[in-house]
Design an enzyme around this catalytic site. Structure first.
Site, PDB file in Angstrom:
ATOM      1  CG  ASP A  18      -1.976  -1.110   1.177  1.00  0.00           C
ATOM      2  OD1 ASP A  18      -1.934  -1.948   0.263  1.00  0.00           O
ATOM      3  OD2 ASP A  18      -2.818  -1.172   2.097  1.00  0.00           O
ATOM      4  CE  LYS A 104      -3.950  -4.320   1.296  1.00  0.00           C
ATOM      5  NZ  LYS A 104      -4.725  -3.255   1.970  1.00  0.00           N
ATOM      6  CB  CYS A 143      -2.015  -2.806   5.257  1.00  0.00           C
ATOM      7  SG  CYS A 143      -3.776  -2.389   5.145  1.00  0.00           S
TER       8      CYS A 143
HETATM    9  C1  VGL Z   1      -4.574   0.781   5.728  1.00  0.00           C
HETATM   10  C2  VGL Z   1      -6.074   1.782   7.132  1.00  0.00           C
HETATM   11  C3  VGL Z   1      -7.078   1.578   6.239  1.00  0.00           C
HETATM   12  C4  VGL Z   1      -3.161   0.369   5.459  1.00  0.00           C
HETATM   13  C5  VGL Z   1      -5.567   0.560   4.800  1.00  0.00           C
HETATM   14  O1  VGL Z   1      -2.771   0.235   4.272  1.00  0.00           O
HETATM   15  O2  VGL Z   1      -2.398   0.173   6.434  1.00  0.00           O
HETATM   16  N1  VGL Z   1      -4.825   1.380   6.893  1.00  0.00           N
HETATM   17  N2  VGL Z   1      -6.826   0.978   5.062  1.00  0.00           N
END
Ligand code: VGL
Ligand code: ZN
Length: 197
Positions: A18, A104, A143
């Site tokens: 991410d 995802k 994540c």
């Molecule tokens: C994430 C919060 C919400 C992350 C993703 O990538 O850590 N954190 N969605």
């Protein structure tokens, strides 16, 4: 202290979690060090590619009105909406070689923090003969944490690239506690330097 060099092969996989605009400075869910993480991760990924290891990048990819958004009763401001600029990879994450993208968080009702949840990442890694999984990216306390815990649970030899991660730190110390939890689950920590041949 010297780290421990890892000699990378085709059985090794880097999972970049991410590294997207919305998790970086200027975004709604910004990790303070997000820009540096993107730059460091680019160098880690190059080292993997140059040694014949595999590179995967996950992308948080939510439909509008996702259950994790505050408007729907979730904990987060809207982020990484499918097709938006915020969902794009950080401009300084450069992967000018073969890599696979894992999206995802597409399921409206499930917050898939782990790259292994609601994706075929496990099957892809196993089909490729991967035995060691190296994880870094954003965010350490969500994540990255959940991806590393799943990798350990599945039975991969799991490494955290500790200078290519950054925490949201909703509560002070969340990032540090997440690192302790990952190490407690069996993950080893390495740095960029350990990945460079
Ligand atoms: C994430 C919060 C919400 C992350 C993703 O990538 O850590 N954190 N969605
Ligand atoms: Zn999300």
């Amino acid at each position: 202290m010297w780290g421990s060099k890892v000699n990378l092969t085709a059985q090794d996989a880097l999972v970049i979690v991410d590294v997207q605009n919305d998790f970086c400075p200027g975004g709604p869910l910004a990790v303070a060090t997000g820009d540096e993480v993107a730059r460091t991760m680019t160098r880690v990924a190059l080292a993997f590619n140059q040694q014949g290891a595999r590179v995967y990048a996950t992308q948080d990819w939510h439909p509008a009105g996702h259950s994790s958004f505050q408007e729907s009763g979730g904990p987060w401001p809207p982020h990484c909406v499918q097709g938006s600029q915020g969902a794009e990879f950080h401009p300084e994450l450069n992967l000018p070689f073969d890599h696979e993208i894992i999206k995802k968080g597409n399921d409206l009702s499930v917050d898939a923090y782990s790259g292994f949840l609601d994706s075929n990442l496990e099957e892809r890694l196993k089909a490729a003969g991967v035995t060691r999984v190296f994880v870094g990216g954003l965010a350490t306390d969500y994540c990255v944490l959940n991806t590393v815990l799943d990798a350990c649970r599945i039975g991969f030899e799991t490494y955290l690239v500790s200078d290519a991660i950054g925490a949201v730190d909703v509560h002070l110390g969340d990032g540090e506690r997440a690192i302790e939890a990952m190490v407690g689950a069996g993950a080893k920590t390495i740095t960029l330097d350990d990945t460079v041949a």
